[in-house]
Design an enzyme around this catalytic site. Structure first.
Site, PDB file in Angstrom:
ATOM      1  N   PRO A  93       0.821  -1.220   0.000  1.00 18.63           N
ATOM      2  CA  PRO A  93       0.000   0.000   0.000  1.00 18.63           C
ATOM      3  C   PRO A  93       0.854   1.269   0.000  1.00 18.63           C
ATOM      4  O   PRO A  93       0.345   2.352  -0.276  1.00 18.63           O
ATOM      5  CB  PRO A  93      -0.835  -0.106   1.281  1.00 18.63           C
ATOM      6  CG  PRO A  93      -0.308  -1.263   2.042  1.00 18.63           C
ATOM      7  CD  PRO A  93       0.641  -2.034   1.187  1.00 18.63           C
ATOM      8  N   GLU A 121       2.240  -9.011   8.276  1.00 18.37           N
ATOM      9  CA  GLU A 121       2.425  -7.555   8.385  1.00 18.37           C
ATOM     10  C   GLU A 121       3.304  -6.997   7.274  1.00 18.37           C
ATOM     11  O   GLU A 121       3.317  -5.796   7.029  1.00 18.37           O
ATOM     12  CB  GLU A 121       2.995  -7.184   9.750  1.00 18.37           C
ATOM     13  CG  GLU A 121       2.032  -7.420  10.910  1.00 18.37           C
ATOM     14  CD  GLU A 121       0.656  -6.783  10.684  1.00 18.37           C
ATOM     15  OE1 GLU A 121       0.580  -5.568  10.455  1.00 18.37           O
ATOM     16  OE2 GLU A 121      -0.331  -7.543  10.721  1.00 18.37           O
ATOM     17  N   ARG A 159      -4.874  -8.187 -20.913  1.00 22.74           N
ATOM     18  CA  ARG A 159      -5.964  -7.912 -21.853  1.00 22.74           C
ATOM     19  C   ARG A 159      -5.601  -6.855 -22.897  1.00 22.74           C
ATOM     20  O   ARG A 159      -6.301  -6.700 -23.883  1.00 22.74           O
ATOM     21  CB  ARG A 159      -7.245  -7.539 -21.104  1.00 22.74           C
ATOM     22  CG  ARG A 159      -7.159  -6.243 -20.331  1.00 22.74           C
ATOM     23  CD  ARG A 159      -8.363  -6.055 -19.438  1.00 22.74           C
ATOM     24  NE  ARG A 159      -9.582  -5.827 -20.192  1.00 22.74           N
ATOM     25  CZ  ARG A 159      -9.873  -4.703 -20.850  1.00 22.74           C
ATOM     26  NH1 ARG A 159      -9.013  -3.698 -20.853  1.00 22.74           N
ATOM     27  NH2 ARG A 159     -11.006  -4.571 -21.488  1.00 22.74           N
ATOM     28  N   ASP A 174     -12.777   1.167 -23.658  1.00 22.96           N
ATOM     29  CA  ASP A 174     -12.828   1.171 -22.197  1.00 22.96           C
ATOM     30  C   ASP A 174     -12.708   2.561 -21.589  1.00 22.96           C
ATOM     31  O   ASP A 174     -12.005   3.409 -22.123  1.00 22.96           O
ATOM     32  CB  ASP A 174     -11.651   0.376 -21.620  1.00 22.96           C
ATOM     33  CG  ASP A 174     -11.774  -1.097 -21.863  1.00 22.96           C
ATOM     34  OD1 ASP A 174     -12.904  -1.564 -21.978  1.00 22.96           O
ATOM     35  OD2 ASP A 174     -10.731  -1.756 -21.934  1.00 22.96           O
TER      36      ASP A 174
HETATM   37  N1  4HQ Z   1      -0.985  -5.111   0.897  1.00 20.05           N
HETATM   38  N2  4HQ Z   1      -1.759  -2.792  -3.114  1.00 20.05           N
HETATM   39  C1  4HQ Z   1       0.587  -7.032   1.021  1.00 20.05           C
HETATM   40  C2  4HQ Z   1      -1.833  -4.267   0.208  1.00 20.05           C
HETATM   41  C3  4HQ Z   1      -1.586  -3.872  -1.204  1.00 20.05           C
HETATM   42  C4  4HQ Z   1      -2.214  -2.796  -1.869  1.00 20.05           C
HETATM   43  C5  4HQ Z   1      -1.208  -5.230   2.333  1.00 20.05           C
HETATM   44  C6  4HQ Z   1       0.197  -5.769   0.333  1.00 20.05           C
HETATM   45  C7  4HQ Z   1      -0.698  -6.487   2.942  1.00 20.05           C
HETATM   46  C8  4HQ Z   1       1.091  -8.052   3.163  1.00 20.05           C
HETATM   47  N3  4HQ Z   1      -0.799  -4.460  -2.101  1.00 20.05           N
HETATM   48  N4  4HQ Z   1       0.602  -6.846   2.471  1.00 20.05           N
HETATM   49  N5  4HQ Z   1      -3.082  -1.924  -1.373  1.00 20.05           N
HETATM   50  O1  4HQ Z   1      -2.780  -3.797   0.779  1.00 20.05           O
HETATM   51  O2  4HQ Z   1      -0.905  -3.793  -3.250  1.00 20.05           O
END
Ligand code: 4HQ
Length: 256
Positions: A93, A121, A159, A174
């Site tokens: 994230p 985590e 795609r 799209d």
């Molecule tokens: N993750 N975009 C992997 C995400 C995430 C996101 C949280 C990644 C948990 C272990 N990955 N960990 N948003 O939320 O790609």
């Protein structure tokens, strides 16, 4: 195009590899997928892939060594197949936000990527420092693992590869495709002509291509102005709105 995924849940990748248009394209050899389970790169009896965080706190952290061994196996396999090494992408994230532009870039490179799908985590920072070349995020929300983010990114790129969609025009139509000038797509209708007492909008039945195109353009403008005014601003700044578009938007404004 080849994708690799380092994941504790390799079965999840069957979703995009085996189903729908991406599944058909995989069957035709347009793209390939290999999965690597870090558990297969452990050396202890329990096949340990995680441990408690230094400094305390909740949850577990993925061990660097099994991840690094899995990535090295994926890269070595690519080289053995006569391919170059690939970018190593961590799903996180805190990564760079992935959008249609990134999907287009990924589809255009033809070398694919190795996706690192963390669980728990997160992953030991030293693995990131040693092997990860890019960090990408699907959006501002927290997933329980990187797999669904990687699957979405792979699907969006595959795609766009030549020969994947039945109809060459459907990718062009799209939402977010440059052909729509970054506007949202207009509504779609099919048979029957009347459903639940509601008719198909008259312009779509007219057979006049110019009228149909204008109606769709106006629906796109209306929907985008309503839901994503930021995209109208972007299209305007890029000079993608015609005088006719601007007149329609001004008339919409006046109605509000
Ligand atoms: N993750 N975009 C992997 C995400 C995430 C996101 C949280 C990644 C948990 C272990 N990955 N960990 N948003 O939320 O790609």
């Amino acid at each position: 195009m080849r994708f690799d995924a380092v994941t504790l849940f390799p079965e999840m990748f069957g979703l995009v590899r085996d189903q729908g248009v991406t599944g058909r394209a995989h069957g035709q050899g347009i793209w390939a997928m290999k999965v690597w389970n870090p558990r297969d790169f452990t050396h202890d009896a329990h096949r340990t892939v995680d441990d408690r965080p230094y400094g305390g706190g909740p949850g577990m952290v993925m061990l660097a060594a099994p991840l690094e061994a899995a990535v090295d196996a994926a890269q070595a396999d690519r080289v053995a197949q006569g391919m170059a090494q690939a970018p190593v992408v961590l799903l996180s994230p805190t990564g760079q936000r992935y959008g249609q532009r990134e999907a287009e870039n990924l589809a255009a490179t033809r070398q694919g990527a190795i996706f690192i799908c963390g669980r728990y985590e997160g992953v030991d920072q030293r693995f990131i420092d040693r092997r990860v070349t890019q960090e990408w995020s699907l959006g501002d929300f927290v997933l329980s693992g990187g797999e669904i983010a990687a699957l979405a990114m792979i699907d969006a790129a595959v795609r766009l590869l030549p020969g994947v969609l039945n109809d060459d025009a459907s990718a062009v139509q799209d939402s977010f495709n440059p052909a729509l000038d970054g506007l949202l797509d207009s509504p779609h209708y099919t048979r029957p002509e009347i459903y639940g007492g509601e008719s198909v909008p008259e312009p779509l039945l007219s057979g006049h291509h110019a009228r149909i195109a204008r109606w769709r353009r106006e629906q796109s403008l209306r929907l985008t102005a309503q839901r994503r005014p930021d995209l109208i601003e972007q299209a305007r700044a890029a000079g993608r709105l015609s005088k006719e578009d601007e007149r329609f938007l001004a008339a919409l404004q006046a109605q509000q």
